[in-house]
Design an enzyme around this catalytic site. Structure first.
Site, PDB file in Angstrom:
ATOM      1  CG  ASP A  51       7.456  -7.542   2.137  1.00 32.14           C
ATOM      2  OD1 ASP A  51       6.959  -6.292   2.449  1.00 32.14           O
ATOM      3  OD2 ASP A  51       8.357  -7.882   2.139  1.00 32.14           O
ATOM      4  CG  ASP A  77       6.678  -3.031   4.629  1.00 40.13           C
ATOM      5  OD1 ASP A  77       6.539  -3.487   5.702  1.00 40.13           O
ATOM      6  OD2 ASP A  77       7.508  -2.856   3.894  1.00 40.13           O
ATOM      7  CD  GLU A  78       6.962  -7.855   6.403  1.00 36.59           C
ATOM      8  OE1 GLU A  78       7.377  -8.923   5.979  1.00 36.59           O
ATOM      9  OE2 GLU A  78       7.437  -7.227   7.512  1.00 36.59           O
TER      10      GLU A  78
END
Length: 425
Positions: free
Chosen positions: A15, A120-121
């Site tokens: 993350d 974003d992960e």
């Protein structure tokens, strides 16, 4: 050559920390001389709606700004009152999507079995022990350092025996100096069960029910509730919640997750100011419905349940209501009157700051609902023609006249990605 017996699969979740803000900091020359990976020396910076008008909400903030009290979803005005020297920049969604694509490619290079979870992960998995991965923490450290070296963006990594525990390990990694937590079976009772029930990832508003109805203060309390009681309250979700609380999750890594068919479509916009008349709100509703129906038609589907969500001024309060129809449609002419009836029934004049429209309970649009009043076949041909024009010339090449009124948001939204400025692509 040493041979390892395949005993287990380790799942990970990486993350990016404060992704939008981190992208901005990394791209600006004035911040190029930052310290090393594990040294939190980022500037006081936030990404928000409209710095010039001092309006909108905070989308992301650096760790140093968060330490001063700035939080995601805080209004920009409130953030500037807390931190007058806060550097505020407009979002550049095109830039963030480009960086995300590059980072996802790096994760896949390190761990070929990878699933993008959000911008974003990313989930990943690997066999342990094995020749390639003799040390899970070491492998995570290598990935974390690589992302920093290439992009100057910090990330956290959670490791565990399944995806849900990897997500929980990632949350624990926020307070770990090296940004990595490997959560093993024996850690569940010691590190997961004592956490407040609200910290249980994935339950969202169900956490309130777990606390008030089942008197669960911690995740461990949830693990002790009979699974039948949870299923009686939550349906199939009760079984999922019970398994999660007991550290179980059978979800596989899906490398094609972004290509999975949609269960529903929705579109939401945050308004530049509070709207307080039905006429203005209705314009935005129609624009959003046009977008939702376009996406549903392009997927070759129709929907039976249409929903309306309003968020009130100050981003506090609001409602979501939906109506299930006795027919399927992907045409605004069918669905818009239903939305207006929901607005009339559930909106009582409060100032509105955000509007969302949804359509789900989907099925393939292979059949046509016949009508004695109108030629629906010709109507569908017209819709496809308009869709083709939009595909070729853009969504502003042909649009409703109401979008030219003061309430219209289409022209402004067409310059954005995900409701935010595209920036430099």
């Amino acid at each position: 050559m040493e041979v390892f017996a395949l005993t287990r699969i380790i799942y990970g979740l990486v993350d990016m920390q404060s992704f939008f803000a981190s992208c901005e900091v990394a791209s600006r020359p004035e911040y190029a001389k930052r310290e090393e990976l594990d040294s939190e020396t980022d500037p006081l910076l936030a990404v928000a709606g409209d710095p010039e008008r001092r309006s909108g909400i905070v989308l992301a903030a650096t760790a140093t700004a968060k330490q001063r009290g700035v939080t995601t979803a805080m209004t920009l005005g409130e953030a500037l009152r807390l931190v007058p020297d806060l550097v505020v920049v407009r979002p550049q969604m095109g830039f963030y999507l480009h960086v995300s694509t590059c980072i996802q490619a790096i994760v896949q290079q390190y761990f070929p079995l990878q699933e993008q979870f959000s911008i974003d992960e990313s989930f990943f998995a690997f066999p342990y022990p094995s020749v390639l991965f003799p040390d899970p923490v070491g492998a995570a450290q290598n990935l974390r350092q690589k992302i920093w070296d290439m992009f100057k963006i910090r990330c956290r990594i959670g490791l565990a025996d399944n995806k849900w525990l990897a997500k929980m390990a990632n949350k624990l990694a926020k307070s770990n100096p090296d940004g990595i937590v490997w959560l093993q079976k024996e850690d569940i009772s010691r590190r997961i069960h004592p956490l407040p029930v609200e910290e249980m990832w994935g339950v969202r508003k169900r956490a309130k029910v777990l606390r008030e109805t089942f008197h669960c203060d911690t995740i461990g309390d949830v693990a002790s509730v009979p699974v039948g009681s949870l299923k009686q309250q939550f349906g199939v979700w009760g079984d999922v919640i019970w398994r999660w609380a007991n550290g179980q999750d059978h979800s596989p890594i899906n490398p094609n997750s972004t290509e999975a068919p949609h269960k529903g479509y929705s579109h939401r916009t945050t308004l530049p100011r509070d709207f307080d008349t039905k006429a203005d709100i209705a314009v935005v509703m129609l624009e959003l419905l046009d977008e939702v129906c376009y996406r549903v038609r392009r997927a070759g589907q129709k929907g039976r349940r249409v929903g309306l969500a309003l968020t009130y001024g100050g981003f506090s309060g609001g409602f979501y209501r939906a109506k299930t129809l006795d027919f399927c449609s992907n045409q605004p002419v069918d669905l818009y009157p239903v939305l207006l009836s929901l607005l009339d029934k559930w909106w009582h004049g409060e100032p509105v700051r955000a509007v969302s429209i949804s359509l789900d309970m989907l099925q393939k649009s292979e059949s046509i609902q016949l009508s004695l009043i109108e030629d629906r076949g010709k109507r569908d041909v017209l819709a496809r023609t308009i869709d083709d024009i939009h595909d070729t010339y853009g969504e502003t090449s042909l649009f409703r006249a109401v979008s030219l009124t003061n309430a219209g948001q289409l022209l402004d939204r067409s310059q954005k990605i995900g409701g935010h400025s595209k920036g430099d692509m």
